[in-house]
Scaffold this motif. Sequence first.
Motif, mmCIF file in Angstrom:
data_model
loop_
_atom_site.group_PDB
_atom_site.id
_atom_site.type_symbol
_atom_site.label_atom_id
_atom_site.label_comp_id
_atom_site.label_asym_id
_atom_site.label_seq_id
_atom_site.Cartn_x
_atom_site.Cartn_y
_atom_site.Cartn_z
ATOM 1 N N ALA A 40 0.831 -1.208 0.000
ATOM 2 C CA ALA A 40 0.000 0.000 0.000
ATOM 3 C C ALA A 40 0.860 1.250 0.000
ATOM 4 O O ALA A 40 0.491 2.278 -0.593
ATOM 5 C CB ALA A 40 -0.917 0.003 1.225
ATOM 6 N N MET A 41 2.022 1.190 0.640
ATOM 7 C CA MET A 41 2.909 2.344 0.699
ATOM 8 C C MET A 41 3.489 2.662 -0.669
ATOM 9 O O MET A 41 3.875 3.807 -0.943
ATOM 10 C CB MET A 41 4.028 2.076 1.702
ATOM 11 N N SER A 151 -4.610 2.839 8.589
ATOM 12 C CA SER A 151 -5.245 1.877 7.691
ATOM 13 C C SER A 151 -6.586 2.410 7.186
ATOM 14 O O SER A 151 -6.897 2.323 6.001
ATOM 15 C CB SER A 151 -5.463 0.541 8.409
ATOM 16 N N VAL A 156 -2.340 2.528 4.536
ATOM 17 C CA VAL A 156 -0.903 2.494 4.808
ATOM 18 C C VAL A 156 -0.721 2.369 6.317
ATOM 19 O O VAL A 156 -0.409 3.327 7.016
ATOM 20 C CB VAL A 156 -0.199 3.754 4.263
ATOM 21 N N ALA A 245 8.244 5.235 0.571
ATOM 22 C CA ALA A 245 6.822 5.556 0.721
ATOM 23 C C ALA A 245 6.637 6.989 1.190
ATOM 24 O O ALA A 245 5.731 7.692 0.731
ATOM 25 C CB ALA A 245 6.184 4.592 1.715
ATOM 26 N N SER A 249 4.726 9.730 -1.185
ATOM 27 C CA SER A 249 3.434 10.206 -0.693
ATOM 28 C C SER A 249 3.301 11.720 -0.750
ATOM 29 O O SER A 249 2.196 12.245 -0.590
ATOM 30 C CB SER A 249 3.229 9.747 0.764
#
Length: 258
Positions: A40-41, A151, A156, A245, A249
């Motif tokens: 997810a990161m 989450s 993340v 990440a 981001s």
Amino acid sequence: MLQFLADLAAHLPDMPVLVLLAAAILIAGLVRGFSGFGAAMIFMPVASTVIEPRAAAAGFLVLDALVTLPLLFGAIRRCDWATVLPVSLSAMAVVPVGAAILAHADTTVLRWVLSAIVLAAVAILLLGWRYSGRPRLAASLGVGAAAGLLSGVSQVAAPPVVVFWAAGPNPPQTIRANLIVFFAIVSLSAFAAFYLNGFYDTGVVVLVAALAPVYGLGILAGARLFGTAAPAVYRPVAYGIILLAAISSLPALDTWLR
């Protein structure tokens, strides 16, 4: 039948966007298969710039839960349940709060906050913070709550738990197994929270179906790499994933990604 397939195809992103998402999910799968976390990161910062963040989070949750089942079967036998359970249960309790924030908050602000949290996690790791023995219950519950909030907001959840478990005495095999089981447990609460907030629609289903084969291929390759890598490699790779990440981001990179 043909009309049904045409309707589904209409929900696919444009080809350049789909290629970008496929590339991101392939890399995410390699990372997830090797480290037990981090998909997810890698995927969410990219996906959130080209599709609706709520659709990206909801689609990734289902995709990850389905494709990582083979990893889960082995991890259940290797994880440290006494450590995993308090963190996981605390995270599950807080996930709905994060999902509610995602449903109503400004996504750019959320991404800046997420980047700051991940960078703080990297700093803690690089400063060499470690502990020995079994962590205290209060610490486990606090880490779980932080992970659950992240989450629900972004899928993340890894930074708090990776920092927590990587700083402990467990070997890489146990840390990886802990993370795989943790994400499987917390995904149940996240799925319910996303469903109640109306995140699932036909577009999400189509996205999952399109990306699942690519993600599965990446996870398989990553798991094989973990099986051949030296144990000393695991922690530096984990730190690098978190740092990547944090950088990816940053909302400031949106123009470049587009």
